[in-house]
Design a protein around this motif. Structure first.
Motif, PDB file in Angstrom:
ATOM      1  N   GLY A  10       0.780  -1.227   0.000  1.00 25.86           N
ATOM      2  CA  GLY A  10       0.000   0.000   0.000  1.00 25.86           C
ATOM      3  C   GLY A  10       0.814   1.281   0.000  1.00 25.86           C
ATOM      4  O   GLY A  10       0.301   2.329   0.380  1.00 25.86           O
ATOM      5  N   ARG A  11       2.052   1.213  -0.418  1.00 26.14           N
ATOM      6  CA  ARG A  11       2.909   2.407  -0.476  1.00 26.14           C
ATOM      7  C   ARG A  11       2.824   3.034  -1.864  1.00 26.14           C
ATOM      8  O   ARG A  11       3.743   2.971  -2.667  1.00 26.14           O
ATOM      9  CB  ARG A  11       4.349   2.060  -0.113  1.00 26.14           C
ATOM     10  CG  ARG A  11       4.577   1.688   1.322  1.00 26.14           C
ATOM     11  CD  ARG A  11       4.169   2.793   2.309  1.00 26.14           C
ATOM     12  NE  ARG A  11       4.739   4.102   2.027  1.00 26.14           N
ATOM     13  CZ  ARG A  11       5.838   4.577   2.587  1.00 26.14           C
ATOM     14  NH1 ARG A  11       6.480   3.860   3.485  1.00 26.14           N
ATOM     15  NH2 ARG A  11       6.289   5.774   2.260  1.00 26.14           N
ATOM     16  N   PHE A  12       1.675   3.643  -2.120  1.00 27.53           N
ATOM     17  CA  PHE A  12       1.431   4.204  -3.439  1.00 27.53           C
ATOM     18  C   PHE A  12       2.273   5.446  -3.693  1.00 27.53           C
ATOM     19  O   PHE A  12       2.557   5.780  -4.845  1.00 27.53           O
ATOM     20  CB  PHE A  12      -0.060   4.479  -3.620  1.00 27.53           C
ATOM     21  CG  PHE A  12      -0.872   3.215  -3.596  1.00 27.53           C
ATOM     22  CD1 PHE A  12      -0.836   2.336  -4.663  1.00 27.53           C
ATOM     23  CD2 PHE A  12      -1.643   2.887  -2.503  1.00 27.53           C
ATOM     24  CE1 PHE A  12      -1.571   1.157  -4.640  1.00 27.53           C
ATOM     25  CE2 PHE A  12      -2.377   1.721  -2.472  1.00 27.53           C
ATOM     26  CZ  PHE A  12      -2.341   0.853  -3.540  1.00 27.53           C
ATOM     27  N   ALA A  34      -5.621   7.790  -8.287  1.00 30.25           N
ATOM     28  CA  ALA A  34      -6.480   6.791  -7.650  1.00 30.25           C
ATOM     29  C   ALA A  34      -6.154   6.548  -6.174  1.00 30.25           C
ATOM     30  O   ALA A  34      -7.057   6.289  -5.380  1.00 30.25           O
ATOM     31  CB  ALA A  34      -6.371   5.467  -8.409  1.00 30.25           C
ATOM     32  N   HIS A  35      -4.880   6.648  -5.790  1.00 33.71           N
ATOM     33  CA  HIS A  35      -4.487   6.187  -4.451  1.00 33.71           C
ATOM     34  C   HIS A  35      -3.694   7.181  -3.610  1.00 33.71           C
ATOM     35  O   HIS A  35      -3.530   6.961  -2.410  1.00 33.71           O
ATOM     36  CB  HIS A  35      -3.639   4.911  -4.573  1.00 33.71           C
ATOM     37  CG  HIS A  35      -4.303   3.813  -5.317  1.00 33.71           C
ATOM     38  ND1 HIS A  35      -5.352   3.093  -4.790  1.00 33.71           N
ATOM     39  CD2 HIS A  35      -4.072   3.307  -6.555  1.00 33.71           C
ATOM     40  CE1 HIS A  35      -5.731   2.175  -5.671  1.00 33.71           C
ATOM     41  NE2 HIS A  35      -4.983   2.293  -6.753  1.00 33.71           N
ATOM     42  N   ASP A  36      -3.150   8.229  -4.221  1.00 36.14           N
ATOM     43  CA  ASP A  36      -2.234   9.105  -3.489  1.00 36.14           C
ATOM     44  C   ASP A  36      -2.493  10.561  -3.853  1.00 36.14           C
ATOM     45  O   ASP A  36      -1.632  11.252  -4.358  1.00 36.14           O
ATOM     46  CB  ASP A  36      -0.788   8.706  -3.818  1.00 36.14           C
ATOM     47  CG  ASP A  36       0.230   9.431  -2.968  1.00 36.14           C
ATOM     48  OD1 ASP A  36      -0.112   9.836  -1.842  1.00 36.14           O
ATOM     49  OD2 ASP A  36       1.373   9.596  -3.437  1.00 36.14           O
ATOM     50  N   ARG A  37      -3.712  11.016  -3.575  1.00 43.50           N
ATOM     51  CA  ARG A  37      -4.140  12.351  -4.000  1.00 43.50           C
ATOM     52  C   ARG A  37      -3.284  13.467  -3.385  1.00 43.50           C
ATOM     53  O   ARG A  37      -3.225  14.565  -3.919  1.00 43.50           O
ATOM     54  CB  ARG A  37      -5.606  12.583  -3.640  1.00 43.50           C
ATOM     55  CG  ARG A  37      -6.569  11.568  -4.185  1.00 43.50           C
ATOM     56  CD  ARG A  37      -7.045  11.771  -5.550  1.00 43.50           C
ATOM     57  NE  ARG A  37      -7.596  13.077  -5.798  1.00 43.50           N
ATOM     58  CZ  ARG A  37      -7.967  13.447  -6.996  1.00 43.50           C
ATOM     59  NH1 ARG A  37      -7.861  12.638  -8.004  1.00 43.50           N
ATOM     60  NH2 ARG A  37      -8.454  14.652  -7.195  1.00 43.50           N
ATOM     61  N   VAL A  38      -2.623  13.169  -2.294  1.00 45.94           N
ATOM     62  CA  VAL A  38      -1.770  14.173  -1.658  1.00 45.94           C
ATOM     63  C   VAL A  38      -0.662  14.625  -2.615  1.00 45.94           C
ATOM     64  O   VAL A  38      -0.287  15.794  -2.625  1.00 45.94           O
ATOM     65  CB  VAL A  38      -1.154  13.611  -0.352  1.00 45.94           C
ATOM     66  CG1 VAL A  38      -0.086  14.511   0.192  1.00 45.94           C
ATOM     67  CG2 VAL A  38      -2.238  13.372   0.674  1.00 45.94           C
ATOM     68  N   SER A  42       1.812  17.802  -7.152  1.00 45.90           N
ATOM     69  CA  SER A  42       3.270  17.807  -7.302  1.00 45.90           C
ATOM     70  C   SER A  42       3.712  16.871  -8.429  1.00 45.90           C
ATOM     71  O   SER A  42       4.705  17.142  -9.106  1.00 45.90           O
ATOM     72  CB  SER A  42       3.961  17.438  -5.992  1.00 45.90           C
ATOM     73  OG  SER A  42       3.644  16.125  -5.604  1.00 45.90           O
ATOM     74  N   THR A  43       2.953  15.800  -8.654  1.00 47.00           N
ATOM     75  CA  THR A  43       3.280  14.904  -9.758  1.00 47.00           C
ATOM     76  C   THR A  43       2.976  15.573 -11.094  1.00 47.00           C
ATOM     77  O   THR A  43       3.758  15.468 -12.045  1.00 47.00           O
ATOM     78  CB  THR A  43       2.528  13.565  -9.623  1.00 47.00           C
ATOM     79  OG1 THR A  43       2.887  12.969  -8.378  1.00 47.00           O
ATOM     80  CG2 THR A  43       2.872  12.609 -10.746  1.00 47.00           C
ATOM     81  N   HIS A  44       1.866  16.296 -11.158  1.00 52.00           N
ATOM     82  CA  HIS A  44       1.569  17.045 -12.385  1.00 52.00           C
ATOM     83  C   HIS A  44       2.645  18.104 -12.634  1.00 52.00           C
ATOM     84  O   HIS A  44       3.057  18.317 -13.782  1.00 52.00           O
ATOM     85  CB  HIS A  44       0.194  17.719 -12.298  1.00 52.00           C
ATOM     86  CG  HIS A  44      -0.940  16.812 -12.634  1.00 52.00           C
ATOM     87  ND1 HIS A  44      -1.119  16.277 -13.889  1.00 52.00           N
ATOM     88  CD2 HIS A  44      -1.957  16.340 -11.891  1.00 52.00           C
ATOM     89  CE1 HIS A  44      -2.203  15.523 -13.898  1.00 52.00           C
ATOM     90  NE2 HIS A  44      -2.717  15.542 -12.690  1.00 52.00           N
ATOM     91  N   GLU A  65      -1.269  23.662 -15.621  1.00 51.85           N
ATOM     92  CA  GLU A  65      -2.627  24.008 -15.215  1.00 51.85           C
ATOM     93  C   GLU A  65      -3.170  22.985 -14.223  1.00 51.85           C
ATOM     94  O   GLU A  65      -3.785  23.352 -13.217  1.00 51.85           O
ATOM     95  CB  GLU A  65      -3.537  24.091 -16.443  1.00 51.85           C
ATOM     96  CG  GLU A  65      -3.258  25.307 -17.301  1.00 51.85           C
ATOM     97  CD  GLU A  65      -3.967  25.294 -18.637  1.00 51.85           C
ATOM     98  OE1 GLU A  65      -4.483  24.223 -19.050  1.00 51.85           O
ATOM     99  OE2 GLU A  65      -4.007  26.351 -19.287  1.00 51.85           O
ATOM    100  N   LYS A  66      -2.918  21.717 -14.467  1.00 50.75           N
ATOM    101  CA  LYS A  66      -3.386  20.677 -13.550  1.00 50.75           C
ATOM    102  C   LYS A  66      -2.665  20.736 -12.216  1.00 50.75           C
ATOM    103  O   LYS A  66      -3.204  20.322 -11.194  1.00 50.75           O
ATOM    104  CB  LYS A  66      -3.215  19.298 -14.183  1.00 50.75           C
ATOM    105  CG  LYS A  66      -4.165  19.061 -15.336  1.00 50.75           C
ATOM    106  CD  LYS A  66      -3.921  17.711 -15.966  1.00 50.75           C
ATOM    107  CE  LYS A  66      -4.830  17.500 -17.155  1.00 50.75           C
ATOM    108  NZ  LYS A  66      -4.560  16.204 -17.818  1.00 50.75           N
ATOM    109  N   SER A  67      -1.438  21.258 -12.223  1.00 50.27           N
ATOM    110  CA  SER A  67      -0.675  21.348 -10.976  1.00 50.27           C
ATOM    111  C   SER A  67      -1.092  22.544 -10.128  1.00 50.27           C
ATOM    112  O   SER A  67      -0.688  22.652  -8.979  1.00 50.27           O
ATOM    113  CB  SER A  67       0.823  21.442 -11.269  1.00 50.27           C
ATOM    114  OG  SER A  67       1.177  22.744 -11.706  1.00 50.27           O
ATOM    115  N   GLY A  68      -1.866  23.442 -10.725  1.00 51.15           N
ATOM    116  CA  GLY A  68      -2.273  24.636  -9.994  1.00 51.15           C
ATOM    117  C   GLY A  68      -1.228  25.733  -9.998  1.00 51.15           C
ATOM    118  O   GLY A  68      -1.330  26.702  -9.246  1.00 51.15           O
TER     119      GLY A  68
END
Length: 128
Positions: A10-12, A34-38, A42-44, A65-68
């Motif tokens: 579970g270490r997404f 899906a699993h690590d919205r936090v 930062s990934t975007h 834009e997706k990263s804010g």
């Protein structure tokens, strides 16, 4: 093997980092979505930086834009590439969209640029 282990325990967050480092951006984005919205924004952002380094400006803009962070990164990117007409079009286009935060930030940025270039009237228009 590490991918399976991260999934099983579970270490997404680590799975997404592994996929990012392997250049599997689409998979990494699916995992964080899906699993690590936090870590989604930062990934975007990291994906946008990667796309920018490849010269893929259009997709980098979408990822920013997706990263804010579009209000800071898109002007920086387009100015650095000398694409001032594209930047003006982006600012104008963002003014007509619903994301008022980004639109306000871009207009403020544009006003500061106009002011620094000595166009006080244009800056005043943007400030108001």
């Amino acid at each position: 093997d590490a991918e399976r282990l991260y999934k099983d325990c579970g270490r997404f967050d680590l799975l997404a980092a592994l996929l990012r480092s392997a250049g599997r951006w689409r998979d990494a984005l699916r995992v964080v979505d899906a699993h690590d919205r936090v870590h989604l924004k930062s990934t975007h952002f990291a994906h946008a930086r990667h796309l920018e380094s490849l010269g893929d400006v259009a997709n980098a803009v979408r990822a920013y834009e997706k990263s804010g962070r579009a209000h800071r990164e898109v002007p920086r990117l387009l100015r650095a590439r000398g694409e001032l007409n594209a930047l003006d079009a982006y600012v104008a286009q963002s003014s007509s969209q619903t994301d008022s935060f980004t639109s306000q930030k871009l207009r403020l940025w544009r006003a500061k640029v106009l002011e620094s270039e000595g166009d006080a009237e244009g800056a005043l228009e943007e400030y108001l």
